[in-house]
Design an enzyme around this catalytic site. Structure first.
Site, PDB file in Angstrom:
ATOM      1  N   ARG A  16       0.843  -1.183   0.000  1.00  0.00           N
ATOM      2  CA  ARG A  16       0.000   0.000   0.000  1.00  0.00           C
ATOM      3  C   ARG A  16       0.884   1.240   0.000  1.00  0.00           C
ATOM      4  O   ARG A  16       1.867   1.312   0.742  1.00  0.00           O
ATOM      5  CB  ARG A  16      -0.840  -0.014   1.277  1.00  0.00           C
ATOM      6  CG  ARG A  16      -1.935   1.015   1.321  1.00  0.00           C
ATOM      7  CD  ARG A  16      -2.427   1.127   2.739  1.00  0.00           C
ATOM      8  NE  ARG A  16      -3.123  -0.070   3.169  1.00  0.00           N
ATOM      9  CZ  ARG A  16      -4.446  -0.186   3.206  1.00  0.00           C
ATOM     10  NH1 ARG A  16      -5.196   0.819   2.858  1.00  0.00           N
ATOM     11  NH2 ARG A  16      -5.002  -1.300   3.621  1.00  0.00           N
ATOM     12  N   THR A  21      -3.518   1.102  -3.277  1.00  0.00           N
ATOM     13  CA  THR A  21      -3.012  -0.219  -2.900  1.00  0.00           C
ATOM     14  C   THR A  21      -2.726  -1.002  -4.175  1.00  0.00           C
ATOM     15  O   THR A  21      -3.520  -0.977  -5.112  1.00  0.00           O
ATOM     16  CB  THR A  21      -4.058  -0.975  -2.061  1.00  0.00           C
ATOM     17  OG1 THR A  21      -4.393  -0.159  -0.946  1.00  0.00           O
ATOM     18  CG2 THR A  21      -3.531  -2.299  -1.562  1.00  0.00           C
ATOM     19  N   ASP A 139       7.823  11.719  -9.033  1.00  0.00           N
ATOM     20  CA  ASP A 139       7.948  11.077  -7.715  1.00  0.00           C
ATOM     21  C   ASP A 139       9.025  10.004  -7.786  1.00  0.00           C
ATOM     22  O   ASP A 139       8.821   8.872  -7.372  1.00  0.00           O
ATOM     23  CB  ASP A 139       6.591  10.486  -7.307  1.00  0.00           C
ATOM     24  CG  ASP A 139       6.539  10.183  -5.813  1.00  0.00           C
ATOM     25  OD1 ASP A 139       7.425  10.664  -5.087  1.00  0.00           O
ATOM     26  OD2 ASP A 139       5.621   9.467  -5.384  1.00  0.00           O
TER      27      ASP A 139
HETATM   28  N1  LIG Z   1       3.913  -3.528 -11.176  1.00  0.00           N
HETATM   29  C1  LIG Z   1       4.189  -4.023  -9.977  1.00  0.00           C
HETATM   30  N2  LIG Z   1       4.507  -5.321  -9.831  1.00  0.00           N
HETATM   31  C2  LIG Z   1       4.774  -5.830  -8.612  1.00  0.00           C
HETATM   32  N3  LIG Z   1       4.765  -5.105  -7.484  1.00  0.00           N
HETATM   33  C3  LIG Z   1       4.463  -3.814  -7.562  1.00  0.00           C
HETATM   34  C4  LIG Z   1       4.144  -3.197  -8.804  1.00  0.00           C
HETATM   35  N4  LIG Z   1       3.880  -1.894  -8.567  1.00  0.00           N
HETATM   36  C5  LIG Z   1       4.024  -1.707  -7.257  1.00  0.00           C
HETATM   37  N5  LIG Z   1       4.370  -2.853  -6.640  1.00  0.00           N
HETATM   38  C6  LIG Z   1       4.609  -3.039  -5.211  1.00  0.00           C
HETATM   39  O1  LIG Z   1       3.470  -2.619  -4.498  1.00  0.00           O
HETATM   40  C7  LIG Z   1       3.845  -1.936  -3.312  1.00  0.00           C
HETATM   41  C8  LIG Z   1       3.082  -0.633  -3.209  1.00  0.00           C
HETATM   42  O2  LIG Z   1       3.391   0.160  -4.334  1.00  0.00           O
HETATM   43  P1  LIG Z   1       3.093   1.691  -4.348  1.00  0.00           P
HETATM   44  O3  LIG Z   1       3.575   2.248  -5.614  1.00  0.00           O
HETATM   45  O4  LIG Z   1       1.666   1.923  -4.009  1.00  0.00           O
HETATM   46  O5  LIG Z   1       3.943   2.098  -3.091  1.00  0.00           O
HETATM   47  P2  LIG Z   1       4.952   3.257  -2.841  1.00  0.00           P
HETATM   48  O6  LIG Z   1       5.665   3.605  -4.079  1.00  0.00           O
HETATM   49  O7  LIG Z   1       5.736   2.871  -1.648  1.00  0.00           O
HETATM   50  O8  LIG Z   1       3.959   4.356  -2.392  1.00  0.00           O
HETATM   51  P3  LIG Z   1       3.764   5.840  -2.825  1.00  0.00           P
HETATM   52  O9  LIG Z   1       4.649   6.131  -3.976  1.00  0.00           O
HETATM   53  O10 LIG Z   1       2.329   5.928  -3.165  1.00  0.00           O
HETATM   54  O11 LIG Z   1       4.137   6.535  -1.572  1.00  0.00           O
HETATM   55  C9  LIG Z   1       5.339  -1.747  -3.357  1.00  0.00           C
HETATM   56  O12 LIG Z   1       5.928  -2.627  -2.426  1.00  0.00           O
HETATM   57  C10 LIG Z   1       5.745  -2.139  -4.741  1.00  0.00           C
HETATM   58  O13 LIG Z   1       6.950  -2.854  -4.711  1.00  0.00           O
END
Ligand SMILES: Nc1ncnc2c1ncn2[C@@H]1O[C@H](COP(=O)(O)OP(=O)(O)OP(=O)(O)O)[C@@H](O)[C@H]1O
Length: 623
Positions: A16, A21, A139
């Site tokens: 998340r 999420t 970001d």
């Molecule tokens: N395409 C994908 N395949 C596998 N895992 C993914 C993918 N995209 C994101 N994740 C995993 O999902 C989780 C949440 O991703 P998300 O981008 O929401 O988090 P974040 O980058 O930490 O948050 P934010 O940038 O919103 O603060 C992370 O642990 C990331 O590794």
């Protein structure tokens, strides 16, 4: 399995973030999605309800659909579909089976300069493609780089894939982030983002510079005791070169971290420069490669459109030109990028911008992860003299704060308006390590051990203070970036480290006279403060024990009475006695009725009568 839209099924949550999420999901067996197979595993980012409920976000989601879908590069996680159904917004992406760089660094520690440069070169490739298509990531951070795995020559190799493209831009809605707020991650936020100026592709290059620094040192260059201090540092502090950073790599980082966006290199030239650096800083680098690396500054080309825009902006500042003309128009569509930033160069926004720029928005800052900055409070330095109205937290902020609590990667920047008017303590500059101590050992000055942002300050125990010689290539040598570098041998320390006398054991342990030229002079000594402090140790004064102070005994809490107003002394005891008597009576009745006690009593009476008769007859016969 929960359905998402009509085509996908959600399986398990992968994690998340601040904006939603991410789920492991699957395409339904009975539907056809272009580019995906029925039943294929996918990653689905379900955006937070607040985003989905915002008409502005939904509109932008739809508008940018085609741009996001066509963004394709080996180092970009491909977006396959955008789902808009009812109250639900979701992005369907390729599933990447691998850790993100944030977790990778936390587990494995920093990369060597070569591995870091090659990894970031691929990230820069991805940025170059997206910038050419008009998309600014906004970001950039290790958490948004996933490490995918591929098989090559029977070996597993990892390569970076940039994800979350466009998410920050989608989330940045006027309905969600109010004036002067932005969505971003403070540790990686460019100065212009921090103070509300238009954000161009240069913000991604700045983020790349921060990431590069972090990849090889284990910590971002600007830190502080809180969000405010971090943003202030982005705006006002110059980054310090760590002593062990090879000069060519530092040249690249320093250029990426220029405060003026127009002085930063383009992503294309950054990618090229990083490969040149990687080729020229190794112990086995050819003299020509070493020379090329030392001249890397010449390869870092700035965007002339940004430079022209900066000139117009400067003119606007002095002569009142239209600031909307500041935006460059070549290569990408900065106007679009800017309009969605919530700091649109509309007349009203320009006014807002002036207010924000007056703010040491660093002062408004934040320390980490995706964060929504609250509006600049009135009364802050540079803020307009507006009547201070108490601000209730925006629902989005509350959500993000909750997200932070659930996920360490996400933090929300709330700051007390009073805090802005208080002078911020500037973070201490990088403190040079003591002799025999590793360059990256221990947290920076003013930071308690283990207190580093996201744990990066902590070095894993397997890295002794021996400089890069101790740094392992990622995944124990598994990381081999694409593009002809896959078969590079494990990273060895650069020559200058091997030849530095008087250093920790790692330096001495390096083979001498390996035929490589000494590529770089030792880096400039650490800031004067630290050595001075070491050279002239001040007598340590023991803190005086606090004088014993008389403390008034705290008044005893009045005795608590029962809520029952009618208090009968001894009633408790009486009740107990009555209860005992009642139990005894019941027991007696039960004994009498349900045991042979009456029969025994009769016998006893009979024996007693006989005994009396016998006694009386005995006494009568004795007389
Ligand atoms: N395409 C994908 N395949 C596998 N895992 C993914 C993918 N995209 C994101 N994740 C995993 O999902 C989780 C949440 O991703 P998300 O981008 O929401 O988090 P974040 O980058 O930490 O948050 P934010 O940038 O919103 O603060 C992370 O642990 C990331 O590794």
């Amino acid at each position: 399995m929960r359905p998402v839209g009509s085509k996908y099924l959600l399986e398990d949550s992968l994690g998340r973030g601040a904006t939603g999420t991410v789920w492991r999901g699957r395409v339904r067996e009975d539907v056809a999605v272009p580019g995906l197979q029925p039943g294929q595993a996918v990653a689905i980012k379900v955006l937070r309800e607040e985003l989905a409920a915002d008409p502005d976000v939904v509109m932008r989601f739809l508008r940018e659909r085609s741009v996001l879908l066509r963004l394709s590069h080996p180092n970009i996680v491909r977006t396959r579909d955008l789902v808009v159904e009812g109250e639900l917004l979701a992005l369907v992406m390729d599933l990447v089976e691998g850790p993100d760089l944030f977790h990778y660094l936390r587990t494995n520690g920093p990369l060597s300069p070569i591995a870091g440069a090659l990894l970031m070169a691929q990230v820069a490739d991805a940025l170059a493609v997206s910038h050419a298509d008009g998309i600014v990531h906004r970001d950039l951070k290790p958490a948004n780089v996933l490490l995918a795995t591929t098989q090559s020559d029977g070996e597993e190799r990892m390569y970076p894939m940039l994800t979350d493209f466009g998410i920050a831009r989608l989330a940045d809605s006027p309905g969600i982030t109010r004036t002067h707020e932005f969505v971003g991650t403070p540790a990686y936020v460019a100065p212009e983002s921090a103070d509300g100026r238009p954000q161009t592709a240069a913000v991604d290059v700045y983020g790349a510079g921060i990431m590069l620094y972090e990849l090889v040192t284990g910590r971002p260059p600007f830190q502080g005791d809180g969000p405010l201090a971090v943003l202030q540092a982005h705006l006002a502090q110059e980054p310090e070169r760590p002593r062990t950073m090879p000069e060519p790599l530092w040249t690249v980082i320093e250029r990426c971290l220029r405060k003026n966006p127009a002085e930063r290199p383009t992503a294309v030239s950054l990618a090229h420069a990083l490969r040149v650096v990687a080729a020229g800083v190794g112990v086995h680098a050819a003299p020509a490669a070493v020379d090329a690396a030392l001249s890397v500054g010449e390869l870092l080309v700035t965007d002339p459109a940004l430079a022209a825009a900066a000139a117009v902006a400067a003119a606007a500042a002095t002569g009142g030109a239209d600031p909307t003309q500041v935006l460059p128009t070549r290569g990408f569509d900065p106007a679009a990028a800017t309009q969605v930033m919530g700091h649109a160069p509309t007349p009203g926004a320009a006014e807002d911008r002036t207010q924000v720029m007056g703010q040491p928005a660093a002062a408004a800052g934040a320390a980490d992860r995706t964060r929504v900055m609250p509006p600049m409070p009135a009364g802050a330095p540079g803020a307009p003299a507006a009547p201070a109205a108490p601000e209730t937290p925006h629902p989005w902020q509350t959500q993000l704060r909750a997200a932070r609590d659930r996920n360490q990667q996400t933090e929300i920047g709330y700051f007390d308006p009073d805090e802005l008017s208080r002078p911020q303590v500037a973070p201490q500059p990088y403190q040079a390590p003591r002799p025999g101590q590793g360059p990256q050992q221990g947290p920076p000055q003013g930071q308690r051990p283990g207190q580093g942002p996201q744990g990066y300050g902590r070095q894993p125990g397997n890295r002794a203070p021996q400089g890069y010689g101790q740094q392992q290539p990622p995944a124990g040598g598994r990381y081999a970036p694409q593009g002809g570098h896959a078969q590079r041998p494990p990273v060895a320390p650069p020559p200058y480290q091997a030849q530095r006398p008087g250093q920790g054991q790692g330096y001495g342990a390096q083979p001498q006279g390996h035929g490589q030229p000494q590529a770089y002079p030792p880096p400039a000594p650490a800031p004067a403060q630290a050595p001075q402090r070491r050279a002239e140790p001040q007598p340590q004064r023991r803190p005086e024990p606090p004088a014993p102070q008389y403390r008034e005994p705290e008044p005893r809490e009045p005795r608590r009475r029962s809520r029952n107003r009618m208090y009968i002394p001894g009633l408790g005891c009486l009740k107990g006695c009555l209860m005992v008597l009642l139990i005894l009576a019941i027991a007696a009745v039960a004994l009498w009725n349900f045991t042979p006690l009456p029969h025994w009593w009769e016998n006893v009476q009979t024996w007693w009568g006989e005994a009396q008769t016998w006694l009386s007859s005995f006494s009568g016969s004795s007389h």
